[in-house]
Design an enzyme around this catalytic site. Structure first.
Site, PDB file in Angstrom:
ATOM      1  N   PHE A 242     -29.741 -13.070  -8.605  1.00 36.05           N
ATOM      2  CA  PHE A 242     -28.647 -12.549  -7.782  1.00 36.05           C
ATOM      3  C   PHE A 242     -27.940 -13.623  -6.950  1.00 36.05           C
ATOM      4  CE2 PHE A 242     -32.309  -9.506  -7.621  1.00 36.05           C
ATOM      5  CZ  PHE A 242     -31.907  -8.733  -8.682  1.00 36.05           C
ATOM      6  N   ILE A 631     -14.876  -4.413 -22.613  1.00 37.67           N
ATOM      7  CA  ILE A 631     -16.302  -4.243 -22.349  1.00 37.67           C
ATOM      8  C   ILE A 631     -17.051  -4.609 -23.622  1.00 37.67           C
ATOM      9  CG2 ILE A 631     -18.113  -2.641 -21.661  1.00 37.67           C
ATOM     10  CD1 ILE A 631     -16.066  -3.317 -19.460  1.00 37.67           C
ATOM     11  N   LYS A 635     -23.472  -0.484 -23.116  1.00 37.47           N
ATOM     12  CA  LYS A 635     -24.841  -0.184 -22.693  1.00 37.47           C
ATOM     13  C   LYS A 635     -25.311  -1.165 -21.620  1.00 37.47           C
ATOM     14  CE  LYS A 635     -29.084   1.318 -24.991  1.00 37.47           C
ATOM     15  NZ  LYS A 635     -29.785   1.378 -26.309  1.00 37.47           N
ATOM     16  N   THR A 636     -25.192  -2.447 -21.899  1.00 41.15           N
ATOM     17  CA  THR A 636     -25.624  -3.445 -20.915  1.00 41.15           C
ATOM     18  C   THR A 636     -24.661  -3.491 -19.731  1.00 41.15           C
ATOM     19  OG1 THR A 636     -24.482  -5.190 -22.163  1.00 41.15           O
ATOM     20  CG2 THR A 636     -26.823  -4.866 -22.616  1.00 41.15           C
ATOM     21  N   LYS A 703     -13.595  -9.560 -18.355  1.00 45.95           N
ATOM     22  CA  LYS A 703     -13.502  -9.948 -16.947  1.00 45.95           C
ATOM     23  C   LYS A 703     -14.851 -10.014 -16.239  1.00 45.95           C
ATOM     24  CE  LYS A 703      -8.808  -8.239 -16.110  1.00 45.95           C
ATOM     25  NZ  LYS A 703      -7.978  -7.374 -15.241  1.00 45.95           N
ATOM     26  N   GLY A 704     -15.898  -9.571 -16.885  1.00 50.84           N
ATOM     27  CA  GLY A 704     -17.216  -9.618 -16.261  1.00 50.84           C
ATOM     28  C   GLY A 704     -17.488  -8.416 -15.379  1.00 50.84           C
ATOM     29  N   GLY A 706     -20.770  -8.199 -13.517  1.00 49.87           N
ATOM     30  CA  GLY A 706     -21.950  -8.440 -12.681  1.00 49.87           C
ATOM     31  C   GLY A 706     -21.746  -8.115 -11.226  1.00 49.87           C
ATOM     32  N   GLU A 707     -20.561  -8.437 -10.691  1.00 53.93           N
ATOM     33  CA  GLU A 707     -20.312  -8.261  -9.261  1.00 53.93           C
ATOM     34  C   GLU A 707     -19.567  -6.975  -8.903  1.00 53.93           C
ATOM     35  OE1 GLU A 707     -21.649 -12.416  -8.582  1.00 53.93           O
ATOM     36  OE2 GLU A 707     -20.576 -11.454 -10.218  1.00 53.93           O
TER      37      GLU A 707
END
Length: 752
Positions: A242, A631, A635-636, A703-704, A706-707
């Site tokens: 993180f 995307i 799933k992930t 674009k990601g 994670g955040e």
């Protein structure tokens, strides 16, 4: 029809290894003759070491050495110019460098022994005497010492103001003012930090928990004066980080120090308590003033933020900048300053800066909406920003309105009554809140290597990391589709400095950065195969045009004549080629970067139920609608958003590292007292991926994610708590004592 893997919910390719225990994390690597190190942590916040008595530890059979500042010297270290890749401006902390104590919990000694248990016991026999000095760790009490944040840290951009916000605020018909604060937070990944260092034949091999093997290689080479080619860092699996693994942590230094000195493999790990001694999300105080006209148009935004940093480095985050781009407003005044304290430098933590700033600006927008007696969602739509006013550039794509629409429909927002305390079930007050989220869509330079063998198997590699985000899987999908192979014939490898250079795994940029490199290198292999197909005499495509050749499931065929085909395996066999190897580099388009702003966006809707008598807050529903380009794997990606929302709930209601300013130390440095959600705390979470096509942002259009999943959650929950109770809690986390205390003072009082 061509087989497609990109955009499909492929299960994790590394899942079996993880659930069966065959996946090796940094602490799992063992070699013959390994020694174990245990770190002794300092007990004061500031001062000097007068003496260290190591005789008790050294008297034990099996203890080989106790490293302290008294016997560690002559290291090349590093200059200000050559620090680790994620270091802020200033002078980095140097473990065991001298007798100075600059923060509580600082490592002061390393005991190395034949077994871990012996090293741990011996560490208890090391006695340190200190000369204490005055210190301060309180942000609020040192606001008068604040200073402008310097530019220098990777990715930091100074805030830009525009118009005349002061004058517009003074003349506005509707306005609000408020201060918002959140406490320190620590990352607390499941996997503790651990390093195993092996020095053999002039080469150093290191197994480390990190989000950037190249950064650790860079750091170790600079600190110990070793050639980078003689330092290999390996990190195939990471059990969460993180952001805590972006910078090399001090157990890495300790393990390498001992291995080089003792000429034996050494493993050094940190305890859970020591995980609280190398950085955190900083305590931040924010002040907001917003104003609007009678029709609900924003007339001014004033956003100031003050964050803590260490005395020796200037840690910066982009906190207030978002207020200049999130909504349409001609008068914006932004300010961001630091306060130096006697503590370790804060470090990046999921959505650094954005999650902090979003809580404040989204709460303030909610407060102003109530002043206007306007629905908070309608107020946001009224002030929707079609372009980036700060940079005067259009967005490469922006489907935030669709996020609002689809999220509101799924949540049932139209059924919301606007008045606080107007919805209930028995003694449970019900509140609904909304917030907006935005995050940069980064792309960094990256390299990837592809090796296609004559058996039709493809190995693609890049020196990136997978911290649980699904990097192994999405890169396998990209490679399989790009080269037209079956996914089971593709293997992606990562986490090794012997592989092509990749950026740090952070900032939600890995999918775009490494993914573009993987796509590029597979396209290069495809070009070689096409050339081979038209140049090989026994090929069905000999002396024809390669533009009509297509690849699918390991078969090369003609787009106009399906009867004309050959397998990749057979083509390589008849061409006499045993393997094809290519390396490719990708990077952001500098022209597009100058012309457009790249952001992902989300709309978060939250429902809370608050016990009217006890003030206990439960989050019962969250809907998070996300626009993040293509995307790659629903799933992930959904798992990433779910994790972000859970953490947002935790940030809003539970997480806080409690500093005792009398001792300058975080006191709840364990998982029994540092509160995080358990299963019973989490209820319904709905994730919606809004369709968003972006041909500009990068070759994959991603674009990601994670955040973006965490950013708006705390604001939505805080707004829902107000809607439920009429109590505005601006100090995170929102605990029952704050709800009850503010309500007791005055249920209608907006409290700081």
């Amino acid at each position: 029809m061509k087989t497609q893997y990109i955009g499909k919910p492929v299960s994790r390719v590394d899942g079996l290894a993880k659930v069966t225990g065959s996946a090796k994390y940094s602490a799992d690597f063992k070699v013959e003759g390994m020694l174990y190190g245990y770190i002794v942590s300092g007990s004061i916040a500031k001062g000097r070491i007068i003496s260290i008595d190591t005789s008790g530890a050294m008297s034990l059979k099996g203890v080989l050495q106790v490293f302290t500042h008294e016997n560690v010297s002559g290291l090349p270290w590093f200059s200000i110019k050559y620090k680790d890749m994620d270091a802020p401006t200033g002078s980095p902390f140097r473990p065991l460098h001298d007798d100075k104590i600059i923060y509580s919990g600082q490592p002061v000694a390393l005991v190395v022994a034949e077994t871990f248990e012996l090293a741990r016991y011996a560490a208890s026999l090391v006695h340190v005497s200190y000369q204490e000095e005055d210190f301060t760790t309180d942000l609020v009490k040192n606001m008068d010492q604040s200073y402008k944040a310097p530019v220098g840290k990777l990715g930091y951009v100074s805030p830009k103001s525009r118009g005349n916000a002061d004058e517009a605020f003074d003349q506005a018909a509707f306005k609000m003012s408020g201060s918002y604060q959140h406490g320190a937070e620590h990352h607390n990944p499941m996997e503790l930090f651990s390093t195993t260092a092996i020095w053999e034949n002039g080469k150093l091999t290191v197994y480390d928990k990190t989000q950037g093997v190249s950064n650790c290689q860079f750091y170790i080479g600079n600190v110990f004066g070793l050639a980078y080619k003689d330092v290999r860092i390996i990190s195939p699996y990471v059990g969460g980080a993180f952001g805590s693994g972006l910078r090399p942590q001090y157990q890495l230094f300790m393990a390498v120090l001992a291995a080089l000195e003792l000429k034996r493999p050494v493993k050094v790990g940190l305890t859970r308590q020591q995980m609280f001694t190398f950085g955190h999300r900083p305590v931040t105080l924010q002040q907001l003033q917003l104003s609007a006209s009678t029709d609900g148009s924003l007339e001014s935004i004033k956003h100031e933020a003050f964050s803590e940093t260490s005395r020796f480095e200037n840690y910066t985050e982009i906190i207030v900048n978002w207020s200049g781009t999130m909504y349409n407003c001609d008068n914006v005044k932004l300010k961001y300053e630091l306060v130096g304290l006697d503590m370790y430098t804060p470090v990046d933590m999921r959505a650094p800066g954005a999650v902090t700033g979003a809580h404040a600006i989204e709460s303030a927008m909610d407060e102003l909406a109530y002043e206007l007696k306007m629905d908070p969602l309608i107020f946001r739509l009224k002030n929707y920003a079609d372009e980036d006013q700060t940079e005067e550039k259009p967005f490469s794509s922006k489907e935030l309105i669709a996020c609002y629409r689809e999220g509101a429909e799924k949540f049932g927002w139209t059924k919301r009554s606007i008045g606080p305390r107007s919805m209930r079930e028995g003694n449970q007050l019900i509140g609904w809140g909304v917030a907006t989220a935005a995050w940069d869509a980064f792309q960094a330079p990256a390299r990837a290597k592809a090796l296609l063998s004559i058996d039709g198997k493809l190995i693609v590699s890049s020196g990136t990391s997978d911290i649980g985000t699904g990097t192994y899987t999405i890169m396998t999908q990209i490679a399989a589709e790009s080269l037209g192979l079956k996914i089971e014939d593709v293997t992606f490898k990562l986490g090794d400095t012997n592989m092509p250079l990749a950026p740090l795994e952070g900032g939600s940029w890995t999918a775009a950065s490494v993914g573009a490199a993987v796509k590029g290198v597979c396209e290069d292999v495809k070009k070689k195969l096409k050339k081979m197909a038209v140049k090989t005499k026994t090929s069905p495509f000999y002396d024809t045009s390669s533009k009509d050749i297509v690849f699918d499931s390991g078969i090369i065929s003609d787009v106009n004549d399906s009867s004309k085909s050959i397998s990749i395996v057979d083509l390589m066999r008849i061409a006499g080629v045993n393997s094809i190897e290519e390396t490719s580099t990708s990077g952001p388009n500098p022209i597009n970067k100058m012309k457009y702003t790249f952001n992902s966006h989300a709309a978060v809707f939250a429902e809370v139920k608050v016990d009217e008598d006890l003030g206990i807050v439960r989050v019962t529903r969250v809907v998070c609608a996300v626009a993040a380009g293509k995307i790659l794997n629903p799933k992930t990606a959904r798992s990433q958003i779910l994790g972000g929302v859970v953490w947002g709930i935790s940030k809003a209601l539970e997480e806080e590292s409690k500093m005792d300013h009398q001792y300058g130390r975080f006191m709840n440095h364990n998982l029994s007292e540092y509160h995080v959600p358990v299963n019973k705390d989490i209820n319904d979470i709905e994730v919606i991926f809004v369709e968003e096509k972006d041909d500009i942002v990068n070759p994959l259009g991603v674009k990601g994610v994670g955040e973006i999943g965490i950013i708006g959650v705390a604001g939505a929950i805080a707004n829902a708590v107000f809607h439920a109770t009429g109590v505005r809690v601006r100090n995170l986390p929102i605990t029952m004592d704050k709800v009850l205390q503010i309500a007791e003072d005055d249920k209608n009082q907006v409290a700081v």
